[in-house]
Each structure stands twice: as structure tokens, then as C-alpha cells.
Design a protein around this motif. Sequence first.
Motif, PDB file in Angstrom:
ATOM      1  N   LEU A   1      -3.266  -7.134  -9.221  1.00 50.59           N
ATOM      2  CA  LEU A   1      -2.483  -8.059 -10.127  1.00 50.59           C
ATOM      3  C   LEU A   1      -2.640  -8.874  -8.800  1.00 50.59           C
ATOM      4  N   LEU A   2      -2.222  -8.626  -8.255  1.00 52.55           N
ATOM      5  CA  LEU A   2      -0.887  -9.726  -7.237  1.00 52.55           C
ATOM      6  C   LEU A   2      -2.632  -9.991  -6.140  1.00 52.55           C
ATOM      7  N   ALA A   3      -3.212  -8.608  -5.527  1.00 55.36           N
ATOM      8  CA  ALA A   3      -4.469  -8.612  -4.793  1.00 55.36           C
ATOM      9  C   ALA A   3      -5.823  -9.703  -5.142  1.00 55.36           C
ATOM     10  N   SER A   4      -5.414  -9.096  -6.781  1.00 54.71           N
ATOM     11  CA  SER A   4      -6.757 -10.988  -7.683  1.00 54.71           C
ATOM     12  C   SER A   4      -5.856 -12.167  -7.200  1.00 54.71           C
ATOM     13  N   GLN A   5      -5.171 -12.356  -6.926  1.00 55.24           N
ATOM     14  CA  GLN A   5      -4.674 -13.355  -6.460  1.00 55.24           C
ATOM     15  C   GLN A   5      -4.000 -14.043  -5.090  1.00 55.24           C
ATOM     16  N   HIS A   6      -4.237 -12.502  -4.125  1.00 52.76           N
ATOM     17  CA  HIS A   6      -3.484 -13.209  -2.196  1.00 52.76           C
ATOM     18  C   HIS A   6      -4.209 -12.084  -1.679  1.00 52.76           C
ATOM     19  N   GLY A   7      -5.354 -13.091  -0.662  1.00 54.20           N
ATOM     20  CA  GLY A   7      -6.170 -12.960  -0.609  1.00 54.20           C
ATOM     21  C   GLY A   7      -5.872 -11.180   0.877  1.00 54.20           C
ATOM     22  N   ASP A   8      -4.343 -11.234   0.866  1.00 58.52           N
ATOM     23  CA  ASP A   8      -3.496 -10.639   2.145  1.00 58.52           C
ATOM     24  C   ASP A   8      -3.650  -9.323   1.812  1.00 58.52           C
ATOM     25  N   ILE A   9      -3.935  -9.222   0.581  1.00 53.82           N
ATOM     26  CA  ILE A   9      -4.138  -7.282  -0.112  1.00 53.82           C
ATOM     27  C   ILE A   9      -5.552  -7.554  -0.493  1.00 53.82           C
ATOM     28  N   ASP A  10      -6.056  -5.915   0.351  1.00 58.05           N
ATOM     29  CA  ASP A  10      -7.215  -5.228  -0.282  1.00 58.05           C
ATOM     30  C   ASP A  10      -6.957  -4.210  -0.709  1.00 58.05           C
ATOM     31  N   PRO A  11      -8.721  -5.101  -2.320  1.00 53.51           N
ATOM     32  CA  PRO A  11      -8.633  -4.368  -3.408  1.00 53.51           C
ATOM     33  C   PRO A  11      -8.755  -2.948  -2.438  1.00 53.51           C
ATOM     34  N   VAL A  12     -10.014  -3.012  -1.981  1.00 53.03           N
ATOM     35  CA  VAL A  12     -10.268  -1.515  -1.608  1.00 53.03           C
ATOM     36  C   VAL A  12      -8.982  -0.620  -0.753  1.00 53.03           C
ATOM     37  N   VAL A  13      -8.227  -0.902   0.252  1.00 52.04           N
ATOM     38  CA  VAL A  13      -7.228  -0.212   0.515  1.00 52.04           C
ATOM     39  C   VAL A  13      -6.554   0.599  -0.392  1.00 52.04           C
ATOM     40  N   LEU A  14      -5.770  -0.714  -2.098  1.00 53.89           N
ATOM     41  CA  LEU A  14      -4.603  -1.045  -2.463  1.00 53.89           C
ATOM     42  C   LEU A  14      -5.258   0.648  -3.583  1.00 53.89           C
ATOM     43  N   GLY A  15      -7.059   0.788  -4.008  1.00 54.57           N
ATOM     44  CA  GLY A  15      -7.030   1.782  -4.875  1.00 54.57           C
ATOM     45  C   GLY A  15      -7.251   2.957  -3.886  1.00 54.57           C
TER      46      GLY A  15
ATOM     47  N   ILE B   1      -9.555   9.842  -8.750  1.00 49.98           N
ATOM     48  CA  ILE B   1     -10.321   7.913  -8.533  1.00 49.98           C
ATOM     49  C   ILE B   1     -10.171   7.858  -9.967  1.00 49.98           C
ATOM     50  N   LEU B   2     -10.865   8.332 -10.898  1.00 48.50           N
ATOM     51  CA  LEU B   2     -11.344   7.671 -12.394  1.00 48.50           C
ATOM     52  C   LEU B   2      -9.711   6.792 -12.555  1.00 48.50           C
ATOM     53  N   TRP B   3      -8.895   7.600 -12.172  1.00 47.23           N
ATOM     54  CA  TRP B   3      -7.962   6.567 -13.169  1.00 47.23           C
ATOM     55  C   TRP B   3      -7.531   5.802 -11.697  1.00 47.23           C
ATOM     56  N   ALA B   4      -6.736   6.048 -10.732  1.00 52.67           N
ATOM     57  CA  ALA B   4      -6.333   5.052  -9.548  1.00 52.67           C
ATOM     58  C   ALA B   4      -7.176   4.321  -9.330  1.00 52.67           C
ATOM     59  N   GLY B   5      -8.302   4.339  -8.725  1.00 53.53           N
ATOM     60  CA  GLY B   5      -9.615   3.515  -8.439  1.00 53.53           C
ATOM     61  C   GLY B   5      -9.916   3.135  -9.229  1.00 53.53           C
ATOM     62  N   GLY B   6     -10.368   3.608 -10.489  1.00 48.29           N
ATOM     63  CA  GLY B   6     -10.498   2.348 -12.057  1.00 48.29           C
ATOM     64  C   GLY B   6      -9.695   1.195 -12.247  1.00 48.29           C
ATOM     65  N   THR B   7      -8.335   1.696 -12.436  1.00 50.62           N
ATOM     66  CA  THR B   7      -7.270   0.750 -12.825  1.00 50.62           C
ATOM     67  C   THR B   7      -7.433   0.137 -11.758  1.00 50.62           C
ATOM     68  N   THR B   8      -7.170   0.270 -10.882  1.00 50.33           N
ATOM     69  CA  THR B   8      -7.207  -0.746  -9.690  1.00 50.33           C
ATOM     70  C   THR B   8      -8.425  -1.809  -9.789  1.00 50.33           C
ATOM     71  N   ALA B   9      -9.794  -1.390 -10.231  1.00 50.53           N
ATOM     72  CA  ALA B   9     -11.407  -1.703  -9.449  1.00 50.53           C
ATOM     73  C   ALA B   9     -10.928  -3.087 -10.834  1.00 50.53           C
ATOM     74  N   VAL B  10     -10.743  -2.218 -12.245  1.00 48.32           N
ATOM     75  CA  VAL B  10     -11.112  -3.461 -13.424  1.00 48.32           C
ATOM     76  C   VAL B  10      -9.525  -4.278 -13.679  1.00 48.32           C
ATOM     77  N   ILE B  11      -8.327  -3.752 -12.473  1.00 54.59           N
ATOM     78  CA  ILE B  11      -7.029  -5.034 -12.834  1.00 54.59           C
ATOM     79  C   ILE B  11      -8.058  -6.114 -12.333  1.00 54.59           C
ATOM     80  N   TYR B  12      -8.149  -6.111 -10.735  1.00 60.75           N
ATOM     81  CA  TYR B  12      -8.112  -6.449  -9.693  1.00 60.75           C
ATOM     82  C   TYR B  12      -9.715  -7.808 -10.622  1.00 60.75           C
TER      83      TYR B  12
ATOM     84  N   TYR C   1       0.868  -1.302   0.404  1.00 60.74           N
ATOM     85  CA  TYR C   1      -0.051   0.383   0.182  1.00 60.74           C
ATOM     86  C   TYR C   1       1.027   1.257  -0.178  1.00 60.74           C
ATOM     87  N   ALA C   2       1.811   1.488   1.390  1.00 62.55           N
ATOM     88  CA  ALA C   2       2.465   2.478   0.865  1.00 62.55           C
ATOM     89  C   ALA C   2       3.829   2.676  -0.325  1.00 62.55           C
ATOM     90  N   LEU C   3       4.488   1.629  -0.773  1.00 64.65           N
ATOM     91  CA  LEU C   3       5.344   1.495  -2.107  1.00 64.65           C
ATOM     92  C   LEU C   3       4.103   2.179  -3.694  1.00 64.65           C
TER      93      LEU C   3
END
Length: 207
Positions: free
Chosen positions: A43-57, A150-161, A16-18
Motif C-alpha cells: 500500500l505504501l509503494a502505491s502511494q510513494h514513488g520511493d518504494i519500487d513494487p518490483v523490488v518489494l515483491g 512467487i504466487l503468494w508474495a509476488g501476487g499479494t504485492t502486485a494486487v495490493i499495489y 525491502y529488508a524488513l
Amino acid sequence: MHVQEWLETVPAVAVYALVGVVIGLESLGIPLPGEIILVSSALLASQHGDIDPVVLGASATAGAIIGDSIGYAIGRKGGRPLLAWLGKKFPKHFSEGHIATAERSFEKWGMWAVFFGRFVALLRIFAGPLAGVLRMPYWKFAIANVFGGILWAGGTTAVIYYVGIVAESWLKRFSWLGLVAAVLVGLTSMLVLKRKAKKAQPLTAAE
């Protein structure tokens, strides 16, 4: 080491920090691979439950908005001497031709250049500082910055996830395709801007 493989070795908080820091620095005006880091992390968040996509976005969005805001403040205070200094430090990214191309985009599109600039690799670096240098009213910049972030960072995270969730077994074997796609999009946008920049250089010299 593959970016995604490296991300798998660090804890979720560090991811998240990185993501937030890299995207923030890129938005501030420092050439960094923010899009590649974001795509890899999603992509990593979609394969590992440790990373929350909402927090990542949220981390990516916060980094994009805060970085652009700091870049705007620096650009407004530093003015055109700042662009000249950046040109010396990062000649490939802040050449006179690139700056001229970006400046014309701002003059033509105004706050929309900040909004849509999120989706163009090279313009994403220019948006904040150049908006400040050109004295764009802060309220216009803030609106475009927030919604664009919001659209670029959040949207990219959601679509890829969600693509990763739907095609998890396929992506585990070919996860590099996401990175290749991101790199190709980035390179294409940079090549288009470079071509425009070369055309703009004679005009800049003539002025």
C-alpha cells in the motif's frame, strides 16, 4: 503507531529488508505478522514513488522461499523433537492439535500442502519445518516452495499495489481497510485451524 505510518519513516532499502526478513522468519517457523507487513508495504509503494513494487515483491518472494528452505532443513535435521521443542516455546501455534491438523494436511495433499499453505496464516509457519520432519522429497518441496512463494508474495504485492494505484485517493483516507482485511483473513484461517486442532486432540491422545 500505525504500521504503515511507521514504514513511512524508514528508507526504502530498510522497507525491502524488513519485508524480506519478517516473511523469511515467519516462513522459517517463527510466528510473525508477515502478511500484515507485506500488505502495508505494498500500500505504501502505491502511494510513494520511493518504494519500487518490483523490488518489494522480489524481496518478499526471496524471504518466503529462503525462509521455507531453511525451515525444511531444520525440520529434516531436528525431526519430531523439534516440534516438541517448538510446542513448548510457542504453545499457541505449535500445540499437538495444530501439528496433528497440519500433518494430516500434508499426508492428504503432499506438496500441494506446501503450495497452498502459503495462503493460510498458521499453515504458512508450519510448511517448511513440517515438510522436513515428514521427510518430503526435497525436489517436491522445492517446486511447491518456489511457485507458492512467487504466487503468494509476488501476487499479494502486485494486487495490493495496483488496487492502491487505481483507488489512491480513496485509500489515502481509508488505508487501514487493507490491514483490516488482512487481519480478518488471518484470524479466520486461524480460527478454522484451531477448531480442527481441537477435534484432532482427542484422536492424537487416543493414538
